[in-house]
Design a protein around this motif. Structure first.
Motif, PDB file in Angstrom:
ATOM      1  N   LEU A 189      46.088  52.791  39.090  1.00 40.28           N
ATOM      2  CA  LEU A 189      44.567  53.455  39.468  1.00 40.28           C
ATOM      3  C   LEU A 189      43.611  52.629  40.902  1.00 40.28           C
ATOM      4  CD1 LEU A 189      43.124  51.685  35.291  1.00 40.28           C
ATOM      5  CD2 LEU A 189      43.283  54.090  36.230  1.00 40.28           C
ATOM      6  N   ALA A 190      42.821  53.442  41.178  1.00 37.87           N
ATOM      7  CA  ALA A 190      42.516  52.946  42.016  1.00 37.87           C
ATOM      8  C   ALA A 190      41.306  51.619  41.976  1.00 37.87           C
ATOM      9  CB  ALA A 190      41.219  53.891  42.762  1.00 37.87           C
ATOM     10  N   PRO A 191      41.900  50.883  42.779  1.00 40.76           N
ATOM     11  CA  PRO A 191      41.286  49.263  42.969  1.00 40.76           C
ATOM     12  C   PRO A 191      39.584  49.648  42.950  1.00 40.76           C
ATOM     13  CG  PRO A 191      42.619  49.148  45.028  1.00 40.76           C
ATOM     14  CD  PRO A 191      42.294  50.755  44.413  1.00 40.76           C
ATOM     15  N   GLN A 192      38.251  50.478  43.415  1.00 44.19           N
ATOM     16  CA  GLN A 192      37.190  50.023  43.094  1.00 44.19           C
ATOM     17  C   GLN A 192      37.262  50.853  41.305  1.00 44.19           C
ATOM     18  OE1 GLN A 192      35.411  48.562  44.695  1.00 44.19           O
ATOM     19  NE2 GLN A 192      36.797  48.015  46.698  1.00 44.19           N
ATOM     20  N   SER A 193      38.501  52.364  41.353  1.00 42.67           N
ATOM     21  CA  SER A 193      37.845  52.478  40.204  1.00 42.67           C
ATOM     22  C   SER A 193      38.156  51.419  39.007  1.00 42.67           C
ATOM     23  CB  SER A 193      38.591  53.773  39.536  1.00 42.67           C
ATOM     24  OG  SER A 193      38.849  53.997  38.420  1.00 42.67           O
ATOM     25  N   LEU A 194      39.446  50.832  39.294  1.00 43.17           N
ATOM     26  CA  LEU A 194      39.790  49.738  37.640  1.00 43.17           C
ATOM     27  C   LEU A 194      38.196  48.587  37.264  1.00 43.17           C
ATOM     28  CD1 LEU A 194      42.143  48.600  35.796  1.00 43.17           C
ATOM     29  CD2 LEU A 194      42.797  47.318  37.910  1.00 43.17           C
ATOM     30  N   ALA A 195      37.730  47.533  39.062  1.00 45.25           N
ATOM     31  CA  ALA A 195      36.889  46.502  39.223  1.00 45.25           C
ATOM     32  C   ALA A 195      35.702  47.517  38.344  1.00 45.25           C
ATOM     33  CB  ALA A 195      36.422  47.227  40.180  1.00 45.25           C
ATOM     34  N   ALA A 196      35.076  49.059  38.321  1.00 40.41           N
ATOM     35  CA  ALA A 196      34.163  49.523  38.130  1.00 40.41           C
ATOM     36  C   ALA A 196      33.786  49.621  36.578  1.00 40.41           C
ATOM     37  CB  ALA A 196      34.368  50.947  38.948  1.00 40.41           C
ATOM     38  N   ARG A 197      35.699  49.667  36.099  1.00 39.44           N
ATOM     39  CA  ARG A 197      35.503  49.480  34.576  1.00 39.44           C
ATOM     40  C   ARG A 197      34.956  48.291  33.175  1.00 39.44           C
ATOM     41  NH1 ARG A 197      40.829  53.335  32.865  1.00 39.44           N
ATOM     42  NH2 ARG A 197      40.058  54.953  34.868  1.00 39.44           N
ATOM     43  N   VAL A 198      35.043  47.118  34.572  1.00 44.41           N
ATOM     44  CA  VAL A 198      34.549  45.521  33.900  1.00 44.41           C
ATOM     45  C   VAL A 198      34.153  45.587  34.474  1.00 44.41           C
ATOM     46  CG1 VAL A 198      35.734  43.805  33.432  1.00 44.41           C
ATOM     47  CG2 VAL A 198      37.603  45.496  33.106  1.00 44.41           C
TER      48      VAL A 198
ATOM     49  N   LEU B 171      46.692  42.653  44.604  1.00 41.87           N
ATOM     50  CA  LEU B 171      44.600  42.798  44.156  1.00 41.87           C
ATOM     51  C   LEU B 171      44.642  41.636  44.030  1.00 41.87           C
ATOM     52  CD1 LEU B 171      43.364  45.805  43.133  1.00 41.87           C
ATOM     53  CD2 LEU B 171      43.842  45.790  45.596  1.00 41.87           C
ATOM     54  N   GLN B 172      43.396  40.801  44.852  1.00 35.32           N
ATOM     55  CA  GLN B 172      42.870  39.293  44.601  1.00 35.32           C
ATOM     56  C   GLN B 172      41.600  39.695  44.279  1.00 35.32           C
ATOM     57  OE1 GLN B 172      42.847  36.493  47.886  1.00 35.32           O
ATOM     58  NE2 GLN B 172      41.247  34.958  46.519  1.00 35.32           N
ATOM     59  N   VAL B 173      40.488  39.471  42.908  1.00 31.93           N
ATOM     60  CA  VAL B 173      39.378  40.546  42.514  1.00 31.93           C
ATOM     61  C   VAL B 173      37.994  38.849  42.416  1.00 31.93           C
ATOM     62  CG1 VAL B 173      39.979  42.250  42.227  1.00 31.93           C
ATOM     63  CG2 VAL B 173      39.289  39.932  40.115  1.00 31.93           C
TER      64      VAL B 173
ATOM     65  N   GLU C 198      34.535  42.294  40.909  1.00 24.10           N
ATOM     66  CA  GLU C 198      34.791  42.741  42.808  1.00 24.10           C
ATOM     67  C   GLU C 198      35.735  42.556  43.408  1.00 24.10           C
ATOM     68  OE1 GLU C 198      32.336  40.699  46.498  1.00 24.10           O
ATOM     69  OE2 GLU C 198      31.137  40.302  44.564  1.00 24.10           O
ATOM     70  N   VAL C 199      36.269  43.651  44.177  1.00 17.96           N
ATOM     71  CA  VAL C 199      37.579  43.060  44.299  1.00 17.96           C
ATOM     72  C   VAL C 199      37.619  42.394  45.577  1.00 17.96           C
ATOM     73  CG1 VAL C 199      39.360  44.844  46.244  1.00 17.96           C
ATOM     74  CG2 VAL C 199      38.496  45.556  43.237  1.00 17.96           C
ATOM     75  N   ARG C 200      38.590  41.881  46.606  1.00 19.22           N
ATOM     76  CA  ARG C 200      38.024  40.850  47.340  1.00 19.22           C
ATOM     77  C   ARG C 200      38.830  41.379  49.222  1.00 19.22           C
ATOM     78  NH1 ARG C 200      35.741  35.812  47.464  1.00 19.22           N
ATOM     79  NH2 ARG C 200      33.946  35.176  47.194  1.00 19.22           N
ATOM     80  N   ARG C 201      40.013  41.962  48.292  1.00 22.78           N
ATOM     81  CA  ARG C 201      41.221  41.737  49.276  1.00 22.78           C
ATOM     82  C   ARG C 201      42.866  42.233  48.889  1.00 22.78           C
ATOM     83  NH1 ARG C 201      44.750  37.526  51.861  1.00 22.78           N
ATOM     84  NH2 ARG C 201      43.816  36.264  51.195  1.00 22.78           N
ATOM     85  N   ALA C 202      43.244  43.453  48.740  1.00 19.69           N
ATOM     86  CA  ALA C 202      44.844  43.856  48.571  1.00 19.69           C
ATOM     87  C   ALA C 202      45.860  42.538  49.192  1.00 19.69           C
ATOM     88  CB  ALA C 202      45.126  45.116  49.693  1.00 19.69           C
ATOM     89  N   LEU C 203      47.146  42.061  48.582  1.00 22.22           N
ATOM     90  CA  LEU C 203      47.417  41.378  49.371  1.00 22.22           C
ATOM     91  C   LEU C 203      49.165  42.206  49.167  1.00 22.22           C
ATOM     92  CD1 LEU C 203      46.663  38.723  46.535  1.00 22.22           C
ATOM     93  CD2 LEU C 203      46.245  38.671  48.962  1.00 22.22           C
TER      94      LEU C 203
END
Length: 470
Positions: free
Chosen positions: A76-85, A99-101, A89-94
């Motif tokens: 799933l796209a990071p922002q799409s996944l975060a929007a579901r919960v 992902l660090q959230v 908030e997505v901080r950065r990709a590792l």
């Protein structure tokens, strides 16, 4: 004729007596161990293991950064996944696709479960790592000039990592050590010893823990009477006192010293009657663990079996050395049901050449406690006080044997009891302790004829949410 009678009696006693299962630094050269009949197994190596992408949840009981999670988004796209919960908030990709959230502090596990349900493949805390605790006892830190320093032995069972997880423990468990002799004034043990008891009929007072006087014409061998002090030292030698060694218990465990060895018609040993009485006494005193660094090949001892059953019914776990014959088949009492059996491993994790193993599945674990060839020894205490009929090895001695594996397991079991009590307000029963130590050991819950359930893993004992803190 009289001499022949004495020799026959001595042979009978040696065939039935409870034998010490450890070796001092300079014993007479032993015969080579018999060829082991335990089936060898292939362990493989880390480099041959495939790295598989994880799936599920991490362990939220371990120390971690508040308000942060690390996850694999699962396509799933990071922002799409975060929007579901809500609240994520997505901080950065590792590197590695993680992902660090950011999540609300205190809601890490709840948000992790929600993210998993929303489509994430793997979610874990952002774990904390610490410099491992190292006590200042001079015979502890590893040294290329002294291969008997304790740190490599303790690191083999991940003890330093477990020490870092202890925290404040409101309950101080007791390990009863049933053994040869004890010096309560030893500066590296005095603060950890409870008032002990002489349970032998050697003619000395009940409070006298000195080596038993030998009969006329008999004498101790090197290190014989020091054995008990060495075993007690690995349980609870005082840590961080700039003296000698630290015990596994790290100042959070007490030792109840019980003298059970004495001279029986010319043999320095213990008997069924004395040993059973001591086991029952330890249980009545509320000991969490009874350490039995002794053994016999004689299985049908109903008197000792009855005492072990009594101890288990009182909530006391018996821990016993597996034996030093290097063959298939545990010595007794290690082989009795309900007893945690402890064998010895070399520093590379393989079974020591003298350590008994068992093709029949039993509650057997290992701790690093030396080897015969090539030689590996570890420091522990000696009596540090001479007697009219016995000259001690000194204040400290190098040892090897399953006798020195057992007290590591006993002290770890006691630390687990204290940690469990701190969390739940009551201690675990013997079955729970045995389950925790065996199933978290290095073989991952699988039984191996060579190594039983494997090397103890003290770090897992302090954290495991399945077998230790369900």
């Amino acid at each position: 004729m009289e001499a022949m009678k004495r020799l026959a009696l001595l042979a009978l006693l040696l065939g039935t007596a409870f034998l010490l299962t450890a070796c001092p630094l300079n014993p007479p050269p032993p015969p080579p161990p018999p060829a082991s009949t335990c089936s060898p197994t292939s362990t493989g190596s880390l480099s041959t293991l495939a790295l598989r992408e994880p799936q599920g949840l991490g362990d939220f009981s371990a120390p971690h950064v508040p308000g942060e999670l690390l996850l694999l988004p699962g396509g799933l796209a990071p922002q799409s996944l975060a929007a579901r919960v809500q609240g994520v908030e997505v901080r950065r990709a590792l590197e590695g696709g993680f992902l660090q959230v950011k999540v609300p502090p205190g809601q890490e596990e709840a948000k992790a479960k929600a993210l998993l349900q929303a489509g994430a493949r793997w979610v874990q805390p952002n774990y904390l790592y610490f410099p491992l605790y190292v006590p200042n006892d001079p015979l502890y830190p590893a040294s290329p000039l002294d291969a008997s320093r304790l740190q490599p032995y303790y690191q083999a069972i991940r003890l330093e990592a477990a020490w870092d997880l202890l925290g404040s423990l409101p309950f101080t468990p007791v390990v009863a050590v049933l053994d040869t002799a004890f010096n309560p004034t030893h500066p590296d043990l005095q603060a950890s010893l409870l008032p002990g008891r002489n349970l032998t009929p050697d003619g000395l007072p009940p409070e006298n823990l000195s080596p038993s006087p030998p009969p006329q014409g008999f004498a101790y061998g090197s290190g014989d009477a020091d054995h008990g002090q060495g075993v007690a030292g690995l349980v609870a030698a005082v840590a961080d006192n700039n003296e000698g060694i630290p015990g596994v218990g790290l100042n959070r465990v007490k030792v109840l010293p019980l003298k059970v060895f004495y001279w029986v018609s010319g043999s320095y040993s213990s008997t069924s009657a004395v040993l059973a009485s001591a086991i029952r006494y330890a249980a009545d005193q509320g000991a969490a663990v009874v350490n039995l660094s002794l053994g016999s090949p004689t299985p049908l001892d109903r008197v000792v079996q009855g005492a072990l059953g009594y101890a288990l019914s009182k909530g006391t776990l018996p821990v016993a050395a597996s034996g030093n014959a290097g063959a298939d088949g545990l010595y007794y009492p290690a082989a009795y049901p309900g007893v945690l059996a402890v064998g010895s491993a070399k520093l590379d994790g393989t079974r020591s050449d003298f350590s008994n193993c068992s093709t029949a599945p039993t509650d057997l674990v290992l701790a690093a406690a030396g080897n015969r060839n090539p030689s590996q020894t570890l420091w522990s205490l000696a009596l540090g006080q001479n007697y009219p009929y016995y000259r001690t090895l000194g204040a400290y001695a190098r040892w090897a044997g399953t006798s020195f594996a057992a007290p590591q397991a006993s002290a770890l079991a006691a630390l687990y009891v204290a940690k469990y009590y701190a969390r739940y307000g009551q201690g675990p029963g013997p079955d729970q302790i045995r389950l925790c130590l065996t199933r978290t050991a290095s073989n991952g819950g699988r039984y191996d004829p060579q190594t039983g359930y494997g090397l103890l893993r003290a770090d897992r004992v302090m954290t495991d949410p399945t077998y230790c803190f369900p």
